[in-house]
Design a protein around this motif. Structure first.
Motif, PDB file in Angstrom:
ATOM      1  N   LEU A  86       0.838  -1.231   0.144  1.00  0.00           N
ATOM      2  CA  LEU A  86      -0.066   0.122  -0.121  1.00  0.00           C
ATOM      3  C   LEU A  86       0.994   1.109   0.002  1.00  0.00           C
ATOM      4  CD1 LEU A  86      -2.533   1.344   0.293  1.00  0.00           C
ATOM      5  CD2 LEU A  86      -2.587   1.195   2.576  1.00  0.00           C
ATOM      6  N   THR A  87       1.014   1.852  -1.241  1.00  0.00           N
ATOM      7  CA  THR A  87       1.862   2.946  -1.361  1.00  0.00           C
ATOM      8  C   THR A  87       1.064   4.383  -1.518  1.00  0.00           C
ATOM      9  OG1 THR A  87       3.443   1.591  -2.361  1.00  0.00           O
ATOM     10  CG2 THR A  87       3.843   3.898  -2.448  1.00  0.00           C
ATOM     11  N   VAL A  88       1.480   5.387  -0.710  1.00  0.00           N
ATOM     12  CA  VAL A  88       0.650   6.431  -0.877  1.00  0.00           C
ATOM     13  C   VAL A  88       1.534   7.349  -2.091  1.00  0.00           C
ATOM     14  CG1 VAL A  88       0.113   8.824  -0.094  1.00  0.00           C
ATOM     15  CG2 VAL A  88      -0.235   6.739   1.243  1.00  0.00           C
ATOM     16  N   ARG A  89       0.774   7.681  -3.026  1.00  0.00           N
ATOM     17  CA  ARG A  89       1.482   8.654  -4.095  1.00  0.00           C
ATOM     18  C   ARG A  89       0.860   9.793  -4.407  1.00  0.00           C
ATOM     19  NH1 ARG A  89       1.446   9.017  -9.614  1.00  0.00           N
ATOM     20  NH2 ARG A  89       3.655   9.088 -10.861  1.00  0.00           N
ATOM     21  N   VAL A  90       1.421  10.905  -4.412  1.00  0.00           N
ATOM     22  CA  VAL A  90       0.894  12.196  -4.701  1.00  0.00           C
ATOM     23  C   VAL A  90       1.453  12.979  -5.684  1.00  0.00           C
ATOM     24  CG1 VAL A  90       0.075  14.382  -3.584  1.00  0.00           C
ATOM     25  CG2 VAL A  90      -0.281  12.199  -2.242  1.00  0.00           C
ATOM     26  N   ASP A  91       0.825  13.148  -6.761  1.00  0.00           N
ATOM     27  CA  ASP A  91       1.675  14.129  -7.747  1.00  0.00           C
ATOM     28  C   ASP A  91       0.741  15.293  -7.878  1.00  0.00           C
ATOM     29  OD1 ASP A  91      -0.702  12.983  -9.355  1.00  0.00           O
ATOM     30  OD2 ASP A  91       0.721  12.231 -10.478  1.00  0.00           O
ATOM     31  N   GLY A  92       0.975  15.944  -9.010  1.00  0.00           N
ATOM     32  CA  GLY A  92       0.267  17.337  -9.096  1.00  0.00           C
ATOM     33  C   GLY A  92      -1.122  17.149  -9.376  1.00  0.00           C
ATOM     34  N   LEU A  93      -1.570  16.151 -10.122  1.00  0.00           N
ATOM     35  CA  LEU A  93      -2.737  15.855 -10.527  1.00  0.00           C
ATOM     36  C   LEU A  93      -3.604  15.375  -9.236  1.00  0.00           C
ATOM     37  CD1 LEU A  93      -4.895  15.571 -12.933  1.00  0.00           C
ATOM     38  CD2 LEU A  93      -4.252  13.282 -12.858  1.00  0.00           C
ATOM     39  N   SER A  94      -3.166  14.298  -8.619  1.00  0.00           N
ATOM     40  CA  SER A  94      -3.750  14.040  -7.363  1.00  0.00           C
ATOM     41  C   SER A  94      -4.141  14.928  -6.005  1.00  0.00           C
ATOM     42  CB  SER A  94      -3.346  12.618  -6.976  1.00  0.00           C
ATOM     43  OG  SER A  94      -2.099  12.609  -6.612  1.00  0.00           O
ATOM     44  N   ALA A  95      -2.936  15.710  -6.295  1.00  0.00           N
ATOM     45  CA  ALA A  95      -3.036  16.993  -5.173  1.00  0.00           C
ATOM     46  C   ALA A  95      -4.142  17.793  -5.291  1.00  0.00           C
ATOM     47  CB  ALA A  95      -1.541  17.729  -5.076  1.00  0.00           C
ATOM     48  N   LEU A  96      -4.149  18.190  -6.784  1.00  0.00           N
ATOM     49  CA  LEU A  96      -5.646  19.113  -7.130  1.00  0.00           C
ATOM     50  C   LEU A  96      -6.855  18.493  -6.648  1.00  0.00           C
ATOM     51  CD1 LEU A  96      -6.223  21.714  -8.674  1.00  0.00           C
ATOM     52  CD2 LEU A  96      -6.932  19.992 -10.745  1.00  0.00           C
ATOM     53  N   PHE A  97      -7.037  17.264  -7.037  1.00  0.00           N
ATOM     54  CA  PHE A  97      -8.280  16.376  -6.645  1.00  0.00           C
ATOM     55  C   PHE A  97      -8.380  16.500  -5.108  1.00  0.00           C
ATOM     56  CE2 PHE A  97     -10.787  15.094 -10.172  1.00  0.00           C
ATOM     57  CZ  PHE A  97      -9.811  15.486 -11.197  1.00  0.00           C
ATOM     58  N   LEU A  98      -7.307  16.104  -4.327  1.00  0.00           N
ATOM     59  CA  LEU A  98      -7.340  15.951  -2.927  1.00  0.00           C
ATOM     60  C   LEU A  98      -7.383  17.477  -2.311  1.00  0.00           C
ATOM     61  CD1 LEU A  98      -3.771  14.161  -2.197  1.00  0.00           C
ATOM     62  CD2 LEU A  98      -6.269  13.383  -1.660  1.00  0.00           C
ATOM     63  N   ALA A  99      -7.099  18.305  -2.906  1.00  0.00           N
ATOM     64  CA  ALA A  99      -7.241  19.760  -2.389  1.00  0.00           C
ATOM     65  C   ALA A  99      -8.896  20.137  -2.778  1.00  0.00           C
ATOM     66  CB  ALA A  99      -6.686  20.991  -3.138  1.00  0.00           C
ATOM     67  N   LEU A 100      -9.378  19.775  -3.605  1.00  0.00           N
ATOM     68  CA  LEU A 100     -10.841  19.760  -3.883  1.00  0.00           C
ATOM     69  C   LEU A 100     -11.709  18.852  -2.976  1.00  0.00           C
ATOM     70  CD1 LEU A 100     -11.927  21.269  -6.536  1.00  0.00           C
ATOM     71  CD2 LEU A 100     -12.131  19.305  -7.677  1.00  0.00           C
ATOM     72  N   VAL A 101     -11.324  17.731  -2.755  1.00  0.00           N
ATOM     73  CA  VAL A 101     -11.819  17.041  -1.499  1.00  0.00           C
ATOM     74  C   VAL A 101     -11.977  17.608  -0.322  1.00  0.00           C
ATOM     75  CG1 VAL A 101     -12.124  14.690  -0.412  1.00  0.00           C
ATOM     76  CG2 VAL A 101     -11.632  14.736  -2.841  1.00  0.00           C
ATOM     77  N   GLY A 102     -10.737  17.961   0.048  1.00  0.00           N
ATOM     78  CA  GLY A 102     -10.409  18.917   1.178  1.00  0.00           C
ATOM     79  C   GLY A 102     -11.541  20.042   1.244  1.00  0.00           C
ATOM     80  N   VAL A 103     -11.452  20.881   0.328  1.00  0.00           N
ATOM     81  CA  VAL A 103     -12.371  22.085   0.504  1.00  0.00           C
ATOM     82  C   VAL A 103     -13.839  21.764   0.759  1.00  0.00           C
ATOM     83  CG1 VAL A 103     -13.261  24.043  -0.876  1.00  0.00           C
ATOM     84  CG2 VAL A 103     -11.065  23.493  -0.840  1.00  0.00           C
ATOM     85  N   CYS A 104     -14.324  20.678  -0.368  1.00  0.00           N
ATOM     86  CA  CYS A 104     -15.762  20.323   0.018  1.00  0.00           C
ATOM     87  C   CYS A 104     -16.077  19.688   0.947  1.00  0.00           C
ATOM     88  CB  CYS A 104     -15.896  19.205  -1.289  1.00  0.00           C
ATOM     89  SG  CYS A 104     -16.070  20.057  -2.782  1.00  0.00           S
ATOM     90  N   THR A 105     -15.034  18.838   1.614  1.00  0.00           N
ATOM     91  CA  THR A 105     -15.434  18.168   3.038  1.00  0.00           C
ATOM     92  C   THR A 105     -15.592  18.987   3.892  1.00  0.00           C
ATOM     93  OG1 THR A 105     -14.080  16.210   2.107  1.00  0.00           O
ATOM     94  CG2 THR A 105     -14.506  16.526   4.549  1.00  0.00           C
ATOM     95  N   SER A 106     -14.820  20.111   4.029  1.00  0.00           N
ATOM     96  CA  SER A 106     -14.829  21.076   5.105  1.00  0.00           C
ATOM     97  C   SER A 106     -16.138  22.058   5.276  1.00  0.00           C
ATOM     98  CB  SER A 106     -13.502  22.101   5.460  1.00  0.00           C
ATOM     99  OG  SER A 106     -13.010  22.142   4.167  1.00  0.00           O
TER     100      SER A 106
END
Lengths: 678, 306
Positions: free
Chosen positions: A70-90
């Motif tokens: 189980l490897t966590v891999r973050v690149d520019g694309l997933s960081a963008l989506f992560l930021a989006l999930v973070g904003v919507c979640t909060s």
């Protein structure tokens, strides 16, 4: 009010804990993802900007099989989506403090929401096919629990059951197709890690793999005719998680499409993939916006509009695939157009997440305020509660794609990408003609859906917010400040990204660079956006008109009203004005469009999904996708009953025969295995 | 100097617009053998209305009050970036210009809902419906222009090379003219002279407005007509738009502009007296015809590249 019992207090405590965790987690994810995006060099130096971390080293269960780390891999694309999930979640979590306060199921919804978000985050960071499937399955399971909400809190159990079943079947079908498409690739390359798959593994049957992956992810994203599940499932959710499902969960499929197609997991990108995706996307947008016009219920309409926006996002992705095909690798003009298309698509992902969250949360507030979401009973909410009405109106203008709000910028970028990819016409006869057909078809479909969206949101905003109340209105609960503040915040974000798009462009470029396509094509500054593609295509979006449209009308309004504008009663041809019966309705507005295809309502067969929209006593419009599904379900049910009757006929001799048959097959296999080549 | 001339051009756009609106009506009347209203009549109407505070329907909210100023702003902004007779200092994109026109339409339709009276939303909805049919053709025109010019910037498009050299562009311009008739509420899509509420496509959304708000809306309508005429004139005849800043070329360019628009006004007046209003259900077929013409335009442009 009576003192709440210990059980009530425990529920409230659980809800507060879970939502607090969601707010904190959302903010943390956003900050981390944005810092990651901001720390990436502009482009070139560190393409993709990848960070990896092995969380759990899991050796292969069988010798010779690939490892399952189980490897966590973050690149520019997933960081963008992560930021989006973070904003919507909060945002959603803060809103939920108010929305869930008196709900009997608040503890359950809040915990399920946390799990839902966790599963979505897991999907975005995993780097292994096995864990991806685990994460997708988790999303389905956890959100299926949320789909049960209306059934558990007094809604129709039949509708709830149908929704849950549909949702689970759709999740499974999508997973099976995805698996069937990706497993051959994994087998051919001997690994399940995405890095290995990207590194050059090609599918043994790329066409079949592409079709299966497109089918699997298309079902999940709601591409027509698989949009049927979205409006069936959505009304069953608690309102606060509508936004999560449509703003974020549908985008997971888009994210995976970018990963699978553009990053070469299925082999070199073919130009016709893009043509197929573009036309499908245009058709999806047009079909769903048409059905959205027919909906009487605000939430169902918004659910259809979610799929429509997925269509616009996928149109951008289709253009990126078409222009970014591997055979055009050496041509800067084509690469530039592809990068611009992907950037436009990602911009619309962000925009849609913002304005759709706003609209769904606004619909929740409308429901709280007026006690219903049936638009023909609403009206006058803008004056009754401006804290809800004004943000909702901002969301409506944003989704209709008008300046100075954010929806316009991404639609402008998508159209510029389409216009800018003219180099495709210099690639040879057949290709150019096929590309022309796809591009023109895509343009016409998308243009029609833009115009229909404007019509649909005049209908929705006009009927919900403006005029006078059209029906008896229940005095609903109060809209708490936590809800209002989130609505205002999201409306502000829509305005900001519309007026100052350069704020986002840098991060989007980082995300685009994470895929193989990177060419700096968009100069963004506080005064405007400039598109410069190779071979001389140039277009600019100046920002001064947007600012002027935002400011000048307010000043003019003050002048128009100077000297006491007088109020007068509504004139209704000399009759006394009756707000309930004399106001124009959204149904009449949309009838201009639907009357062309409406017919007498047929006898609806025994079927799980609503087969048509009843528009009046005499007229109905068939929902073709639902009819298709109903037919399929009925046929499959009949066939399985027929087969079941034959196989399970209760005769003991038949059962003995089955056992004998199975034993024989096992024996033959064993013998074959023992005698076969070592 | 450049800025001063840009502002002067914007002022000309703003001030000439009512005259053009008045001229169409006057020319129509003359062609029909009537005396017709004075071409300067719109100015008098505007002056009268601008002096009056509006009367607002009871249930109306801020949307109703904001609609007329917003529509006026959207149309007025185009004057700063649309080349009438000289290349302006500010640049503007054709897609943005179309979006501004769309915003004006959107907000007047919303305001009609806000006023709560039944006729307004009826005509607002019709307006959006006609536009729904016209939008694909409109964007396809932009596509054809972008194919030929490698840009969608207004200044570069309207001062480009000879559009008559390729067969595609005249085809596209014909279609654009037809689509602009639809988006301006002219015949055969809408009868701008109608007084019957039940048949109104455009005028119905104005019924509830009064005073200064009505003046702004009428003025915005006139500017929309001016924008359409100017766009079509300068796309079809891109000669005469000057980039020089000397007095004589600017004056000549201004006269050339008046001549071009005058020709188009005459053509519009003639068109309107020989056409009747089509039924609302029947407006789809001519617009589909425009779409078909544009498809031919795209095909011809693409094929010559091969």
């Amino acid at each position: 009010m009576a003192e709440p019992g210990p059980a009530e207090r425990a529920r409230t405590a659980v809800m507060r804990g879970a939502l607090g965790l969601a707010v904190a987690g959302g903010v943390a994810v956003t900050v981390a993802a944005v810092r990651h995006l901001a720390s990436c060099p502009p482009s070139g130096a560190d393409p993709g900007c990848v960070r990896e971390l092995v969380v759990w080293a899991l050796p292969a269960p069988v010798a010779g099989a690939p490892a399952l780390d189980l490897t966590v891999r973050v690149d520019g694309l997933s960081a963008l989506f992560l930021a989006l999930v973070g904003v919507c979640t909060s945002c959603i979590a803060v809103y939920s403090f108010g929305w869930l306060r008196h709900d009997p199921l608040r503890h359950s919804v809040a915990v399920a929401f946390d799990l839902f978000v966790a599963a979505i985050l897991l999907t975005l960071v995993v780097d292994n096919l096995f864990w991806l499937l685990v994460a997708l399955e988790l999303i389905t399971l956890v959100s299926a629990n949320l789909v049960r909400y209306r059934g558990r809190s007094g809604g129709s159990p039949q509708a709830s059951r149908t929704a849950v079943r549909t949702y689970l079947v759709v999740g499974q079908a999508s997973l099976v197709c995805l698996l069937a498409g990706l497993l051959p690739v994994a087998v051919a390359s001997g690994t399940l890690d995405f890095d290995g798959l990207r590194a050059g593994a090609t599918s043994p049957a790329p066409v079949a793999s592409f079709a299966l992956v497109l089918l699997g992810l298309g079902i999940r994203a709601g591409v027509s005719p698989f949009h049927f599940w979205v409006p069936v499932v959505h009304p069953q959710l608690p309102t606060n998680t509508h936004a999560m499902m449509s703003a974020v969960m549908l985008k997971i499929a888009v994210y995976l499409m970018i990963r699978c197609f553009l990053e070469g997991m299925l082999g070199p990108v073919q130009w016709w993939w893009g043509a197929v995706v573009l036309v499908l996307a245009g058709a999806t947008a047009l079909v769903t916006v048409f059905y959205a016009l027919l909906c009487k219920d605000l939430k169902t309409a918004l659910a259809y509009h979610s799929v429509e926006n997925v269509g616009i996002i996928l149109a951008g992705l289709g253009l990126a695939l078409l222009f970014g095909a591997d055979r055009f690798a050496g041509q800067p003009a084509m690469r530039g157009a592809a990068a611009l298309a992907l950037l436009a698509s990602l911009y619309h992902v962000v925009n849609h997440a913002l304005f759709k969250t706003l609209l769904f949360l606004g619909a929740g507030a409308v429901e709280r305020q007026a006690g219903t979401v049936e638009t023909r009973l609403l009206g006058g909410l803008l004056r009754a509660s401006p804290w809800v009405g004004v943000p909702f109106l901002v969301g409506a203008v944003a989704i209709a794609g008008f300046p100075p709000l954010n929806g316009f910028v991404s639609e402008w970028l998508t159209l510029q990408a389409l216009f800018g990819g003219q180099a495709v016409y210099r690639q040879g006869g057949t290709l150019a003609l096929a590309a022309m057909v796809a591009l023109v078809l895509g343009l016409v479909l998308v243009a029609a859906s833009f115009a229909l969206t404007a019509l649909a949101f005049v209908k929705i905003a006009g009927e919900t917010l403006l005029g006078l109340p059209r029906g008896p209105r229940a005095t609903g609960g109060q809209v708490a400040w936590s809800m209002r503040s989130v609505l205002v915040l999201l409306a502000g974000a829509c305005l900001l990204l519309g007026l100052q798009p350069w704020l986002l462009v840098g991060w989007l470029e980082t995300a685009v660079a994470a895929t193989a396509i990177d060419a700096p094509v968009l100069q963004a500054s506080p005064t405007g956006l400039t598109v410069e593609l190779g071979l001389g295509y140039r277009a600019a979006l100046p920002l001064w008109p947007l600012l002027a449209v935002g400011v000048v009308p307010l000043l003019l309004t003050l002048w128009v009203r100077a000297g006491a504008a007088t109020r007068r009663p509504v004139w209704a041809g000399g009759e006394a004005f009756q707000p309930r019966t004399m106001q124009y309705t959204g149904g009449a507005l949309s009838s201009l469009v639907w009357e062309l295809v409406a017919g007498p309502p047929g006898r609806s067969p025994e079927a799980p999904l609503p087969a048509s929209f009843r528009l009046s006593g005499r007229l109905a419009v068939v929902e073709q996708a639902n009819r298709l599904v109903n037919g399929l379900v009925t046929r499959v049910g009949r066939a399985s009953q027929w087969a079941g009757d034959r196989v399970q006929d209760g005769d003991i001799r038949n059962y003995l025969l089955y056992i004998f048959g199975v034993v024989m097959v096992v024996l033959i296999l064993l013998v074959a295995a023992l005698l076969g080549p070592p | 100097m450049t800025w001063a001339l840009t502002l002067a051009q914007a002022a000309a756009y703003l001030l000439l617009a009512p005259l053009f609106a008045g001229l169409v009506d006057w020319l129509k009347a003359r062609l029909q053998g009537r005396r017709g209203p004075d071409p300067a009549q719109p100015y008098r109407d505007l002056r009268k209305l601008l002096g009056k505070a509006p009367s607002v329907p009871g249930p109306a909210s801020g949307v109703f009050l904001l609609a007329a100023p917003l529509a006026f702003t959207c149309l007025g902004l185009l004057g700063f970036a649309l080349p009438l007779f000289l290349v302006p200092a500010l640049e503007m994109d054709l897609l943005l210009a179309l979006a501004l026109l769309g915003l004006a339409r959107f907000v007047t339709a919303l305001a009609a809902f806000d006023a709560a009276a039944p006729f307004g939303p009826m005509s607002g909805g019709r307006q959006l419906f006609v536009h729904t049919l016209a939008e694909p053709a409109l964007l396809l025109v932009v596509y054809v222009l972008a194919l030929g010019n490698d840009t969608t910037g207004l200044a570069s498009l309207t001062t480009g090379g000879n559009p008559w050299a390729e067969p595609a562009v005249p085809l596209a311009l014909g279609a654009l003219g037809y689509v602009l008739l639809a988006s301006n509420g002219r015949l055969p899509f809408d009868n701008p002279a109608t007084h019957l509420e039940l048949t109104m496509v455009e005028q119905g959304t104005r019924l509830e407005h009064s005073g200064r708000a009505l003046a702004l809306l009428e003025w915005a309508d006139a500017m929309r007509l001016t924008f359409a005429l100017t766009l079509l004139a300068n796309l079809a005849v891109p000669w005469g738009v000057t980039a020089e800043r000397a007095p004589l070329p600017v004056l000549l360019a201004f006269l050339a502009y008046l001549a071009k628009v005058g020709g188009l006004l005459l053509a519009l007046a003639w068109w309107e007296i020989v056409h009747a209003k089509a039924r609302l259900r029947a407006v789809a077929s001519p617009l589909l015809l425009a779409l078909g013409a544009l498809l031919f335009a795209v095909v011809s442009l693409v094929v010559q590249d091969l």
